[in-house]
Design an enzyme around this catalytic site. Structure first.
Site, PDB file in Angstrom:
ATOM      1  N   ASP A  22       0.854  -1.194   0.000  1.00 19.66           N
ATOM      2  CA  ASP A  22       0.000   0.000   0.000  1.00 19.66           C
ATOM      3  C   ASP A  22       0.890   1.244   0.000  1.00 19.66           C
ATOM      4  O   ASP A  22       1.772   1.387   0.841  1.00 19.66           O
ATOM      5  CB  ASP A  22      -0.899  -0.019   1.254  1.00 19.66           C
ATOM      6  CG  ASP A  22      -1.928   1.116   1.238  1.00 19.66           C
ATOM      7  OD1 ASP A  22      -3.108   0.817   1.495  1.00 19.66           O
ATOM      8  OD2 ASP A  22      -1.563   2.276   0.987  1.00 19.66           O
ATOM      9  N   ASP A  72      -3.993   2.277  -5.140  1.00 14.97           N
ATOM     10  CA  ASP A  72      -2.622   2.255  -4.621  1.00 14.97           C
ATOM     11  C   ASP A  72      -2.302   1.029  -3.773  1.00 14.97           C
ATOM     12  O   ASP A  72      -1.322   1.029  -3.055  1.00 14.97           O
ATOM     13  CB  ASP A  72      -2.334   3.532  -3.813  1.00 14.97           C
ATOM     14  CG  ASP A  72      -2.874   3.467  -2.393  1.00 14.97           C
ATOM     15  OD1 ASP A  72      -3.924   2.834  -2.201  1.00 14.97           O
ATOM     16  OD2 ASP A  72      -2.234   4.026  -1.499  1.00 14.97           O
ATOM     17  N   GLU A  73      -3.117  -0.005  -3.853  1.00 16.49           N
ATOM     18  CA  GLU A  73      -2.796  -1.185  -3.031  1.00 16.49           C
ATOM     19  C   GLU A  73      -3.173  -2.488  -3.715  1.00 16.49           C
ATOM     20  O   GLU A  73      -4.088  -2.528  -4.531  1.00 16.49           O
ATOM     21  CB  GLU A  73      -3.464  -1.095  -1.658  1.00 16.49           C
ATOM     22  CG  GLU A  73      -4.944  -1.127  -1.714  1.00 16.49           C
ATOM     23  CD  GLU A  73      -5.604  -1.045  -0.345  1.00 16.49           C
ATOM     24  OE1 GLU A  73      -5.310  -1.880   0.525  1.00 16.49           O
ATOM     25  OE2 GLU A  73      -6.436  -0.144  -0.181  1.00 16.49           O
TER      26      GLU A  73
HETATM   27  P1  TTP Z   1      -5.161   5.154   1.096  1.00 17.70           P
HETATM   28  O1  TTP Z   1      -4.166   4.092   0.767  1.00 17.70           O
HETATM   29  O2  TTP Z   1      -6.267   4.805   2.024  1.00 17.70           O
HETATM   30  O3  TTP Z   1      -4.439   6.419   1.731  1.00 17.70           O
HETATM   31  P2  TTP Z   1      -3.037   7.042   1.402  1.00 17.70           P
HETATM   32  O4  TTP Z   1      -2.282   6.225   0.407  1.00 17.70           O
HETATM   33  O5  TTP Z   1      -3.230   8.477   1.029  1.00 17.70           O
HETATM   34  O6  TTP Z   1      -2.312   7.043   2.813  1.00 17.70           O
HETATM   35  P3  TTP Z   1      -1.747   5.786   3.620  1.00 17.70           P
HETATM   36  O7  TTP Z   1      -2.001   4.566   2.805  1.00 17.70           O
HETATM   37  O8  TTP Z   1      -0.287   6.060   3.790  1.00 17.70           O
HETATM   38  O9  TTP Z   1      -2.483   5.813   4.908  1.00 17.70           O
HETATM   39  O10 TTP Z   1      -5.806   5.705  -0.222  1.00 17.70           O
HETATM   40  C1  TTP Z   1      -5.089   5.834  -1.455  1.00 17.70           C
HETATM   41  C2  TTP Z   1      -5.489   7.093  -2.177  1.00 17.70           C
HETATM   42  O11 TTP Z   1      -6.890   7.078  -2.433  1.00 17.70           O
HETATM   43  C3  TTP Z   1      -5.238   8.358  -1.378  1.00 17.70           C
HETATM   44  O12 TTP Z   1      -3.933   8.872  -1.572  1.00 17.70           O
HETATM   45  C4  TTP Z   1      -6.274   9.298  -1.884  1.00 17.70           C
HETATM   46  C5  TTP Z   1      -7.410   8.400  -2.300  1.00 17.70           C
HETATM   47  N1  TTP Z   1      -8.458   8.448  -1.262  1.00 17.70           N
HETATM   48  C6  TTP Z   1      -9.561   9.254  -1.463  1.00 17.70           C
HETATM   49  O13 TTP Z   1      -9.701   9.889  -2.517  1.00 17.70           O
HETATM   50  N2  TTP Z   1     -10.501   9.322  -0.475  1.00 17.70           N
HETATM   51  C7  TTP Z   1     -10.367   8.636   0.693  1.00 17.70           C
HETATM   52  O14 TTP Z   1     -11.234   8.736   1.582  1.00 17.70           O
HETATM   53  C8  TTP Z   1      -9.219   7.802   0.904  1.00 17.70           C
HETATM   54  C9  TTP Z   1      -9.050   7.045   2.185  1.00 17.70           C
HETATM   55  C10 TTP Z   1      -8.303   7.744  -0.111  1.00 17.70           C
HETATM   56 MG    MG Z   2      -2.110   4.158   0.644  1.00 21.43          MG
END
Ligand code: TTP
Ligand code: MG
Length: 386
Positions: A9, A103-104
């Site tokens: 992720d 992103d995961e």
């Molecule tokens: P996440 O993987 O949940 O968040 P992140 O990568 O920003 O942070 P981390 O994993 O380090 O905690 O989500 C991936 C992307 O998806 C995030 O960069 C932006 C988007 N996203 C949204 O648009 N709305 C949301 O509510 C979430 C959680 C993420």
């Molecule tokens: Mg993330």
């Protein structure tokens, strides 16, 4: 056979991409999202998170908490392109890659450890390659199953690399809040709290029969299994293609949660109907919410039992929607069922009465089209285009 699963992720994905594109943003609090007065934070760099800014927070709150922040309107085409680069790297480490979001992903690397001295070294190489080729940082979890791998990737974010071994799992996860178990949303969490179960460890100790009285047998069993770190789900590479969903863009933005929930019910009914038509049941329900400023949120939850019934699909969609806390300026809503199981299989727990009811509704829909039958709260409809 013991499997080895990686969950990868990206850290603060959208914000990290912005920092890569704009070197002057590096090391600074960057907040990506809708910049209008009703906008919402999509994500924030870890520098901004230290000021208490997080996803789904109203942009006005974010500006108050982080007045020195760099506020950026998202560039989704760019994030999708970077996502493709990352997934191309994943595919070099395993033929079995299951995308979970932009992103995961899960990678089944069973046996791939042979390519490296250990799975940990393999994961280090993957992280290093992502950093070299994209300049972005990923967190990785290594575990014998999907549930533990996803848990592990989150434990030491950002730049995390955590391995949970089968023999340590029960002890390692015991202190974590029960909310970390798949399928536990706010409502289940409340029910569990009422039973005095707040940690995974407490769930390990809980009496399954007592649990079943509050949650039902299936949920009780599923949670007990997960609390001991047991999860048999396979990594499914083509999962993304296997989904049935429906979304709608409204001509006029929805301005209340009630309106939105009515629309979610309509969408859930359509998705349920299409799942039943396809002869499948969905284990995972996903919702999509797009704000007037085009910031978009997706949330998903895995059910204890796959379903093709409107009720559970709607309830899950509504719970996810409520947890997002978005109550106005809603431009688009979507509901998707994925992670399919065949639904024709006879089930011990099948609810015969419900099955007959849905059979009758579907027969009518087949004859007269999808819009013939709908539940009462939908009568007051919002004008929309599809
Ligand atoms: P996440 O993987 O949940 O968040 P992140 O990568 O920003 O942070 P981390 O994993 O380090 O905690 O989500 C991936 C992307 O998806 C995030 O960069 C932006 C988007 N996203 C949204 O648009 N709305 C949301 O509510 C979430 C959680 C993420
Ligand atoms: Mg993330």
């Amino acid at each position: 056979m013991q499997r080895t699963i990686l969950h990868v992720d990206m850290d603060a994905f959208f914000a990290a991409v912005e920092q890569r594109e704009h070197p002057e943003y590096r090391g600074k609090p960057v907040i990506v999202g809708g910049l209008s007065s009703r906008g919402v934070v999509a994500t924030a760099s870890y520098e901004a998170r230290r000021s208490g800014v997080h996803s789904a927070m109203p942009m006005t709150t974010a500006r108050r908490r982080c007045p020195d922040g760099i506020f950026v309107q998202g560039n989704y085409a760019l994030y999708r392109a970077v996502s493709a680069e990352i997934f191309a790297i994943f595919s070099r480490y395993s033929p079995l890659v299951e995308p979970l979001s932009i992103d995961e992903a899960f990678l089944d690397v069973t046996g791939m450890g042979l390519l490296a001295p250990s799975t940990r070294v393999l994961a280090q190489r993957l992280k290093a390659e992502i950093r070299e080729k994209t300049t972005l940082v990923a967190s990785v979890g290594i575990a014998p199953n999907k549930f533990l791998a996803k848990l592990a990737s989150d434990l030491e974010k950002p730049d995390g690399l955590v391995e949970i071994r089968a023999e340590d799992a029960v002890r390692r996860i015991a202190p974590l809040p029960v909310r970390r178990l798949w399928g536990v949303g706010r409502r289940t969490e409340e029910k569990l709290a009422a039973l005095g179960i707040k940690t995974i460890g407490a769930m390990q100790q809980a009496d399954e029969k007592k649990l079943a009285r509050s949650l039902g047998r299936r949920a009780a069993h599923a949670l007990k299994e997960l609390s001991f770190g047991r999860d048999e789900r396979r990594v499914e590479p083509d999962r993304e293609a296997k989904s049935i969903g429906k979304e709608v863009t409204f001509e006029r933005d929805l301005e209340s949660a009630e309106e939105a929930e009515r629309e979610l019910l309509a969408l859930a009914e359509k998705v349920g109907w299409r799942l039943r038509l396809a002869g499948v049941a969905a284990r995972t329900i996903q919702i999509k919410v797009r704000r007037a400023d085009f910031t978009t949120f997706t949330r998903s939850r895995t059910l204890f039992e796959a379903s093709a019934h409107d009720g559970p699909i709607f309830q899950t969609a509504r719970d996810l929607f409520r947890e997002l806390g978005i109550k106005s300026g809603i431009r688009l809503l979507g509901v998707t069922g994925e992670n399919f199981e065949p639904s024709a299989l006879p089930s011990l727990f099948r609810d015969e009465k419900k099955e007959r009811l849905y059979g009758a509704i579907d027969a009518l829909k087949k004859r007269f089209g999808e819009s013939i039958i709908t539940k009462a709260p939908l009568i007051e409809k919002n004008p929309k285009k599809e």
